[in-house]
Scaffold this motif. Structure first.
Motif, PDB file in Angstrom:
ATOM      1  N   SER A  63      48.831  47.911  34.694  1.00 40.88           N
ATOM      2  CA  SER A  63      48.020  48.981  34.018  1.00 40.88           C
ATOM      3  C   SER A  63      48.324  48.846  32.524  1.00 40.88           C
ATOM      4  N   ALA A  64      49.562  48.248  32.036  1.00 41.31           N
ATOM      5  CA  ALA A  64      49.718  48.240  30.720  1.00 41.31           C
ATOM      6  C   ALA A  64      48.861  47.068  30.049  1.00 41.31           C
ATOM      7  N   LEU A  65      48.426  46.399  30.881  1.00 42.05           N
ATOM      8  CA  LEU A  65      47.494  45.087  30.466  1.00 42.05           C
ATOM      9  C   LEU A  65      46.062  45.489  30.428  1.00 42.05           C
ATOM     10  N   GLY A  66      45.902  46.704  30.902  1.00 40.15           N
ATOM     11  CA  GLY A  66      44.384  47.403  31.077  1.00 40.15           C
ATOM     12  C   GLY A  66      43.910  47.277  32.460  1.00 40.15           C
ATOM     13  N   ASP A  67      44.645  46.784  33.487  1.00 35.63           N
ATOM     14  CA  ASP A  67      44.203  46.743  34.813  1.00 35.63           C
ATOM     15  C   ASP A  67      44.561  47.921  35.580  1.00 35.63           C
ATOM     16  N   PRO A  68      43.641  48.215  36.620  1.00 36.87           N
ATOM     17  CA  PRO A  68      43.650  49.662  37.334  1.00 36.87           C
ATOM     18  C   PRO A  68      45.084  49.589  38.337  1.00 36.87           C
ATOM     19  N   VAL A  69      45.722  50.398  38.506  1.00 33.81           N
ATOM     20  CA  VAL A  69      46.879  50.319  39.267  1.00 33.81           C
ATOM     21  C   VAL A  69      46.696  49.874  40.722  1.00 33.81           C
ATOM     22  N   GLY A  70      47.433  49.048  41.082  1.00 36.65           N
ATOM     23  CA  GLY A  70      47.235  48.500  42.592  1.00 36.65           C
ATOM     24  C   GLY A  70      46.380  47.031  42.615  1.00 36.65           C
ATOM     25  N   LEU A  71      46.051  46.719  41.035  1.00 39.59           N
ATOM     26  CA  LEU A  71      45.219  45.381  41.498  1.00 39.59           C
ATOM     27  C   LEU A  71      46.055  44.192  41.618  1.00 39.59           C
ATOM     28  N   LEU A  72      45.649  43.340  42.501  1.00 37.18           N
ATOM     29  CA  LEU A  72      46.448  42.071  42.745  1.00 37.18           C
ATOM     30  C   LEU A  72      45.703  41.103  41.893  1.00 37.18           C
ATOM     31  N   SER A  73      46.234  40.457  40.849  1.00 40.87           N
ATOM     32  CA  SER A  73      45.569  39.889  39.876  1.00 40.87           C
ATOM     33  C   SER A  73      45.153  38.620  40.262  1.00 40.87           C
ATOM     34  N   GLY A  74      45.727  37.768  41.168  1.00 41.74           N
ATOM     35  CA  GLY A  74      45.181  36.480  41.493  1.00 41.74           C
ATOM     36  C   GLY A  74      43.916  36.561  42.351  1.00 41.74           C
ATOM     37  N   ILE A  75      43.772  37.651  42.883  1.00 45.86           N
ATOM     38  CA  ILE A  75      42.443  37.752  43.763  1.00 45.86           C
ATOM     39  C   ILE A  75      41.484  38.980  43.259  1.00 45.86           C
ATOM     40  N   ASP A  76      42.038  39.483  42.332  1.00 45.03           N
ATOM     41  CA  ASP A  76      41.387  40.578  41.760  1.00 45.03           C
ATOM     42  C   ASP A  76      40.601  41.637  42.431  1.00 45.03           C
ATOM     43  N   GLN A  77      41.464  42.069  43.586  1.00 47.79           N
ATOM     44  CA  GLN A  77      41.247  43.189  44.380  1.00 47.79           C
ATOM     45  C   GLN A  77      42.373  44.083  44.506  1.00 47.79           C
ATOM     46  N   ILE A  78      41.962  45.332  44.799  1.00 45.84           N
ATOM     47  CA  ILE A  78      42.970  46.380  44.997  1.00 45.84           C
ATOM     48  C   ILE A  78      43.194  46.614  46.543  1.00 45.84           C
ATOM     49  N   TYR A  79      42.286  46.814  47.205  1.00 44.51           N
ATOM     50  CA  TYR A  79      42.218  46.788  48.597  1.00 44.51           C
ATOM     51  C   TYR A  79      42.035  45.685  49.327  1.00 44.51           C
ATOM     52  N   ILE A  80      42.639  45.508  50.343  1.00 47.29           N
ATOM     53  CA  ILE A  80      42.450  44.371  51.309  1.00 47.29           C
ATOM     54  C   ILE A  80      42.029  44.863  52.646  1.00 47.29           C
TER      55      ILE A  80
END
Length: 231
Positions: free
Chosen positions: A103-120
Motif C-alpha cells: 500500500s506504500a506504493l499506492g496499491d490496495p492491501v492484499g493485492l497480488l501484484s503479479g496477477i493484479d488480484q486481491i481475491y482468488i
C-alpha cells in the motif's frame, strides 16, 4: 480423476490415510506425499507444514509431480464473524492473503501484484458439493472469504480489522497460498476450514483443534464418494 488433499498439520491428514488403499509414500522437497486410492479415485495427500511458504512448496510439488486435477485444502481456522463458532465450518468462495501489503506504493492491501488480484476465487462446483456434504451431515457452515497470513490471529482487534477490510469469515495460514499456486497452474481448488478457535484464541485452539480437524476429513471422504456430481 486424481484429487490432492493438503493439510497443515499431521492430525489433519492422519484419518484420511486410514481410508487409502494401496498406499505408498514419496518425499519431495522435504514433504511426504501419500498416494493411494479410495474406490476408483486416486488420492494424493500431504502435510504441508504451517505457513504460506510451506504451503506453496507442497502445492507446487503436488501439481507438477502428480498432475492432480483438483486440490482440497483442509484444516482449522479462527472465526472472524459472529456466524461461526467453534466446531462450525468456513467454506471459501475466495481466498485473500491479508499480509500482502504494498500500500506504500499506492496499491490496495492484499493485492497480488503479479496477477493484479486481491481475491482468488475457489472452484464453484467443488464448493457447492462440499456445502451439500456439510448440509447432509448437519454441520453448520458459512461460505465466504477466508483470509491467510503468516500470523496466528488471536487478538480481537486484529480479527475485527480483517473482517472489516476483506469481509473475511475466517483466518488461517495456508489457504490463500495454496489458492495462489493453484491459480497460477490452472488447477481447481477448494478450501474448507473447521473452526477451532473463537474468542478464546489460543486457548480454544489447544482444546478443540484435534476435534475440528476430524470434521474436515469426514467431509472430504463424503466429497470423494460423490465426485461424479462434479461432471
Amino acid at each position: 480423476m486424481r484429487i490432492g488433499v493438503i493439510g497443515a498439520m499431521q492430525m489433519e491428514i492422519d484419518n484420511l490415510k486410514k481410508s487409502l488403499e494401496n498406499s505408498s509414500v514419496e518425499e519431495i522437497s522435504s514433504v511426504k506425499f501419500v498416494k493411494g486410492t479410495i474406490g476408483d479415485v486416486e488420492i494424493v495427500a500431504a502435510v504441508c507444514g504451517v505457513g504460506k511458504v510451506f504451503a506453496a512448496i507442497c502445492t507446487e510439488a503436488m501439481i507438477l509431480t502428480y498432475q492432480v486435477d483438483r486440490i482440497i485444502n483442509i484444516g482449522v481456522a479462527g472465526t472472524l464473524c459472529s456466524d461461526l463458532g467453534v466446531m462450525d465450518v468456513a467454506l471459501a468462495n475466495q481466498v485473500v492473503q491479508h499480509d500482502m501489503n504494498t500500500s506504500a506504493l499506492g496499491d490496495p492491501v492484499g493485492l497480488l501484484s503479479g496477477i493484479d488480484q486481491i481475491y482468488i476465487p475457489s472452484d464453484k462446483k467443488m464448493t457447492a458439493l462440499l456445502a451439500k456434504c456439510l448440509e447432509e451431515k448437519q454441520i453448520h457452515y458459512t461460505i465466504g472469504t477466508i483470509a491467510t497470513g503468516d500470523l496466528f490471529m488471536h487478538e480481537q482487534k486484529q480479527k475485527q480489522k480483517l473482517h472489516e477490510r476483506f469481509e473475511a469469515v475466517a483466518a488461517e495460514m495456508e489457504g490463500g497460498s495454496i489458492g495462489h499456486v493453484c491459480y497460477m497452474n490452472k488447477v481447481s481448488f477448494a478450501v474448507l476450514r473447521s473452526i477451532s478457535d473463537g474468542d478464546g484464541g489460543a486457548m480454544d485452539y489447544a482444546e478443540f483443534a484435534q476435534q475440528a480437524a476430524k470434521i474436515g476429513i469426514e467431509i472430504v471422504l463424503a466429497f470423494i464418494s460423490r465426485l461424479d456430481e462434479l461432471e
